[in-house]
Motif scaffolding. Structure first.
Motif, PDB file in Angstrom:
ATOM      1  N   LEU A 180       1.092  -0.845  -0.220  1.00 41.47           N
ATOM      2  CA  LEU A 180       0.046   0.552  -0.156  1.00 41.47           C
ATOM      3  C   LEU A 180       1.270   0.848   0.228  1.00 41.47           C
ATOM      4  CD1 LEU A 180      -3.244  -1.169   2.254  1.00 41.47           C
ATOM      5  CD2 LEU A 180      -2.530  -0.840   0.100  1.00 41.47           C
ATOM      6  N   PRO A 181       1.810   1.314   1.058  1.00 39.96           N
ATOM      7  CA  PRO A 181       2.864   2.592   0.631  1.00 39.96           C
ATOM      8  C   PRO A 181       3.488   2.786  -0.674  1.00 39.96           C
ATOM      9  CG  PRO A 181       3.376   1.562   2.939  1.00 39.96           C
ATOM     10  CD  PRO A 181       2.639   0.661   2.389  1.00 39.96           C
ATOM     11  N   VAL A 182       3.826   2.105  -1.896  1.00 38.92           N
ATOM     12  CA  VAL A 182       4.725   1.731  -3.330  1.00 38.92           C
ATOM     13  C   VAL A 182       3.549   1.808  -2.884  1.00 38.92           C
ATOM     14  CG1 VAL A 182       5.432   0.529  -4.753  1.00 38.92           C
ATOM     15  CG2 VAL A 182       6.102   0.239  -2.550  1.00 38.92           C
ATOM     16  N   VAL A 183       1.923   1.171  -4.199  1.00 36.48           N
ATOM     17  CA  VAL A 183       1.727   2.329  -4.416  1.00 36.48           C
ATOM     18  C   VAL A 183       0.674   3.487  -4.531  1.00 36.48           C
ATOM     19  CG1 VAL A 183      -1.099   2.144  -5.619  1.00 36.48           C
ATOM     20  CG2 VAL A 183       0.334   0.169  -4.717  1.00 36.48           C
ATOM     21  N   THR A 184       0.549   4.257  -2.908  1.00 39.45           N
ATOM     22  CA  THR A 184       0.444   5.092  -3.251  1.00 39.45           C
ATOM     23  C   THR A 184       1.431   6.495  -3.188  1.00 39.45           C
ATOM     24  OG1 THR A 184      -0.546   4.576  -0.846  1.00 39.45           O
ATOM     25  CG2 THR A 184      -0.547   6.849  -1.056  1.00 39.45           C
ATOM     26  N   LEU A 185       2.516   5.897  -3.116  1.00 35.90           N
ATOM     27  CA  LEU A 185       3.909   6.725  -3.738  1.00 35.90           C
ATOM     28  C   LEU A 185       3.936   7.433  -5.263  1.00 35.90           C
ATOM     29  CD1 LEU A 185       5.414   8.594  -1.050  1.00 35.90           C
ATOM     30  CD2 LEU A 185       7.346   6.649  -1.866  1.00 35.90           C
ATOM     31  N   ALA A 186       4.030   5.764  -6.100  1.00 37.98           N
ATOM     32  CA  ALA A 186       4.065   5.942  -7.083  1.00 37.98           C
ATOM     33  C   ALA A 186       2.818   6.415  -8.140  1.00 37.98           C
ATOM     34  CB  ALA A 186       3.742   3.942  -7.533  1.00 37.98           C
ATOM     35  N   LEU A 187       1.677   6.457  -7.211  1.00 38.71           N
ATOM     36  CA  LEU A 187       0.623   6.644  -8.970  1.00 38.71           C
ATOM     37  C   LEU A 187       1.447   8.219  -9.624  1.00 38.71           C
ATOM     38  CD1 LEU A 187      -2.703   5.880  -8.972  1.00 38.71           C
ATOM     39  CD2 LEU A 187      -3.063   8.298  -7.313  1.00 38.71           C
ATOM     40  N   PHE A 188       1.294   9.365  -8.075  1.00 36.46           N
ATOM     41  CA  PHE A 188       1.971  10.425  -9.159  1.00 36.46           C
ATOM     42  C   PHE A 188       2.664  10.320  -9.997  1.00 36.46           C
ATOM     43  CE2 PHE A 188       3.864  14.714  -8.990  1.00 36.46           C
ATOM     44  CZ  PHE A 188       2.949  15.171  -9.357  1.00 36.46           C
ATOM     45  N   PRO A 189       4.505   9.989  -9.954  1.00 35.62           N
ATOM     46  CA  PRO A 189       4.907   9.430 -10.742  1.00 35.62           C
ATOM     47  C   PRO A 189       4.584   8.776 -11.818  1.00 35.62           C
ATOM     48  CG  PRO A 189       6.014   8.310  -9.297  1.00 35.62           C
ATOM     49  CD  PRO A 189       4.475   9.395  -8.421  1.00 35.62           C
ATOM     50  N   ALA A 190       3.557   7.646 -11.932  1.00 38.22           N
ATOM     51  CA  ALA A 190       3.372   6.963 -13.071  1.00 38.22           C
ATOM     52  C   ALA A 190       2.612   7.834 -13.778  1.00 38.22           C
ATOM     53  CB  ALA A 190       2.338   5.127 -12.496  1.00 38.22           C
ATOM     54  N   ALA A 191       1.563   8.787 -13.509  1.00 31.53           N
ATOM     55  CA  ALA A 191       0.647   9.123 -13.858  1.00 31.53           C
ATOM     56  C   ALA A 191       1.686  10.394 -14.663  1.00 31.53           C
ATOM     57  CB  ALA A 191       0.029  10.518 -12.915  1.00 31.53           C
ATOM     58  N   LEU A 192       2.566  11.401 -13.957  1.00 31.04           N
ATOM     59  CA  LEU A 192       3.470  12.079 -15.437  1.00 31.04           C
ATOM     60  C   LEU A 192       4.368  11.231 -15.907  1.00 31.04           C
ATOM     61  CD1 LEU A 192       4.721  14.761 -12.626  1.00 31.04           C
ATOM     62  CD2 LEU A 192       3.014  14.721 -13.984  1.00 31.04           C
ATOM     63  N   ALA A 193       4.698  10.525 -16.222  1.00 30.51           N
ATOM     64  CA  ALA A 193       5.526   9.031 -16.898  1.00 30.51           C
ATOM     65  C   ALA A 193       4.577   8.894 -18.213  1.00 30.51           C
ATOM     66  CB  ALA A 193       6.693   8.085 -15.565  1.00 30.51           C
ATOM     67  N   ALA A 194       3.362   8.926 -17.395  1.00 28.35           N
ATOM     68  CA  ALA A 194       2.812   8.085 -19.077  1.00 28.35           C
ATOM     69  C   ALA A 194       2.199   9.479 -19.474  1.00 28.35           C
ATOM     70  CB  ALA A 194       1.441   7.179 -18.323  1.00 28.35           C
ATOM     71  N   GLN A 195       2.037  10.696 -19.302  1.00 24.47           N
ATOM     72  CA  GLN A 195       2.396  12.052 -20.059  1.00 24.47           C
ATOM     73  C   GLN A 195       3.244  12.115 -20.743  1.00 24.47           C
ATOM     74  OE1 GLN A 195       0.358  14.638 -17.303  1.00 24.47           O
ATOM     75  NE2 GLN A 195      -1.704  13.638 -17.398  1.00 24.47           N
ATOM     76  N   LEU A 196       4.342  12.379 -19.817  1.00 20.56           N
ATOM     77  CA  LEU A 196       5.615  12.699 -20.595  1.00 20.56           C
ATOM     78  C   LEU A 196       5.909  11.661 -21.247  1.00 20.56           C
ATOM     79  CD1 LEU A 196       7.858  14.088 -17.872  1.00 20.56           C
ATOM     80  CD2 LEU A 196       6.996  14.500 -19.677  1.00 20.56           C
ATOM     81  N   THR A 197       5.596  10.495 -21.574  1.00 19.09           N
ATOM     82  CA  THR A 197       6.298   9.669 -22.545  1.00 19.09           C
ATOM     83  C   THR A 197       5.060   9.772 -23.678  1.00 19.09           C
ATOM     84  OG1 THR A 197       6.509   7.596 -20.615  1.00 19.09           O
ATOM     85  CG2 THR A 197       6.659   6.700 -23.250  1.00 19.09           C
ATOM     86  N   ARG A 198       4.568   9.885 -23.422  1.00 21.27           N
ATOM     87  CA  ARG A 198       3.566  10.353 -24.749  1.00 21.27           C
ATOM     88  C   ARG A 198       3.799  10.659 -25.339  1.00 21.27           C
ATOM     89  NH1 ARG A 198      -0.718  12.956 -27.612  1.00 21.27           N
ATOM     90  NH2 ARG A 198      -1.782  12.003 -28.336  1.00 21.27           N
ATOM     91  N   ALA A 199       3.455  12.356 -25.018  1.00 15.20           N
ATOM     92  CA  ALA A 199       3.407  13.670 -25.920  1.00 15.20           C
ATOM     93  C   ALA A 199       5.357  13.269 -26.255  1.00 15.20           C
ATOM     94  CB  ALA A 199       4.351  14.200 -24.857  1.00 15.20           C
ATOM     95  N   GLU A 200       6.344  12.209 -25.876  1.00 20.53           N
ATOM     96  CA  GLU A 200       7.702  12.938 -26.115  1.00 20.53           C
ATOM     97  C   GLU A 200       7.717  11.607 -27.745  1.00 20.53           C
ATOM     98  OE1 GLU A 200      11.094  13.998 -26.039  1.00 20.53           O
ATOM     99  OE2 GLU A 200       9.323  15.436 -24.157  1.00 20.53           O
ATOM    100  N   THR A 201       7.091  10.457 -27.625  1.00 25.92           N
ATOM    101  CA  THR A 201       6.924   9.797 -28.097  1.00 25.92           C
ATOM    102  C   THR A 201       6.198  10.371 -29.411  1.00 25.92           C
ATOM    103  OG1 THR A 201       6.535   7.627 -26.616  1.00 25.92           O
ATOM    104  CG2 THR A 201       6.240   7.081 -28.784  1.00 25.92           C
TER     105      THR A 201
END
Length: 313
Positions: A180-201
């Motif tokens: 639960l701590p890992v999932v909570t902490l990972a949500l925000f960077p995962a969302a930003l990584a998806a947005q950045l990767t989508r735009a750059e790709t």
């Protein structure tokens, strides 16, 4: 290129020196009386005896000029002596080391999870802009970037520890407790990584060299996942370095809610207790890690991105 790492490393001593001076001056800037704070932690007396205050002032070297106090404090820090905690009366460095190990593991697992989820999602969304996958990834990434940790953490506890008792609600000592701590902490960077990767790709897929490779008959899968995705990782790599340093000491909410004995929780308790050696030591460690991580991330970015290498020549 061989001189680039050296040029990036040259300012490090000056940056770390300035950071250490700011950390040293923090109690003075906040208006705290160091002598009174030390005496209060030792004898719990709000009105200290003047003789005792004078003795503590001499003991801590606070009767000298400010520059002399700074050099004494810096010399001790460089020797690994960050003083004694006002709260526990034990050395600061071992406590920081233990808490830092917990936070580093928590942050590393969170960033790995964020990368494993966010990067493939962003690449898949960029394959057909405006398609169903793109719309779904965009909606989920916006949701993930806007839900704060102080809402997500209790929500996960209610669902997975109370309603469905599958995972422990708090604690740190096993794989199940880390979920639960890992999932909570990972949500925000995962969302930003998806947005950045989508735009750059999507940008890379529209370049001339991708069009030329497509004309030579290269498969769409290889174009997308090997050429476009690799070029798009430069922004995510830079982002991961900033996130690592930020999450290391900034995961206070997660560590407090889930009772994780990490650095964020340790500093939170130290601030409440006005534990100056612990606060100064923790901030010094965090700033040093932030500076080294930023430079290390930049060097990794130069190693994997030929365009960035050409830009610094």
């Amino acid at each position: 290129m061989p001189g680039t790492p050296v040029r990036r490393l040259l300012p490090l001593p000056l940056v770390l020196l300035v950071a250490s001076a700011l950390v040293f001056l923090l109690p003075r800037a906040s208006g705290l009386d160091t002598t009174r704070t030390v005496l209060r932690s030792r004898i719990a007396d709000s009105v200290p005896d003047p003789a005792a205050a004078e003795r503590v002032t001499r003991e801590l070297g606070l009767d000298g000029p400010l520059w002399q106090q700074y050099l004494l404090w810096l010399g001790s820090a460089l020797r690994g002596d960050l003083g004694l905690s006002f709260s526990t009366r034990t050395a600061v460095l071992p406590q920081l080391g233990a808490a830092l190990g917990v936070s580093a593991l928590l942050t590393t697992l969170a960033l790995l999870l964020a990368g494993l989820v966010g990067i493939p999602a962003g690449v898949a969304a960029a394959r057909r802009p405006g398609g169903p996958v793109d719309r779904a990834v965009s909606a989920l990434s916006v949701l993930g970037a806007t839900v704060p940790e102080f809402i997500l953490a209790p929500l996960l506890v209610l669902v997975f520890a109370v309603a469905l008792p599958l995972l422990p609600a708090a604690g740190w000592g096993g794989a199940a407790a880390a979920v639960l701590p890992v999932v909570t902490l990972a949500l925000f960077p995962a969302a930003l990584a998806a947005q950045l990767t989508r735009a750059e790709t999507a940008d890379v897929l529209g370049t001339l060299h991708i069009a030329a490779a497509r004309a030579r008959g290269m498969s769409e899968r290889r174009l997308l996942w090997v050429h476009a995705a690799r070029r798009s990782l430069t922004s995510v790599t830079a982002l991961s370095g900033m996130f690592f340093a930020g999450l290391l000491g900034g995961s206070v909410v997660v560590e407090v809610v889930f009772a994780v004995p990490g650095l964020g929780r340790l500093l939170y308790d130290a601030v409440l207790a006005q534990d100056l050696p612990m606060v100064q030591g923790g901030l010094l460690v965090l700033l040093t890690i932030a500076v080294l991580t930023t430079v290390g991330t930049e060097l990794v970015q130069l190693a994997i991105d030929p365009l960035a290498r050409r830009a610094v020549r």
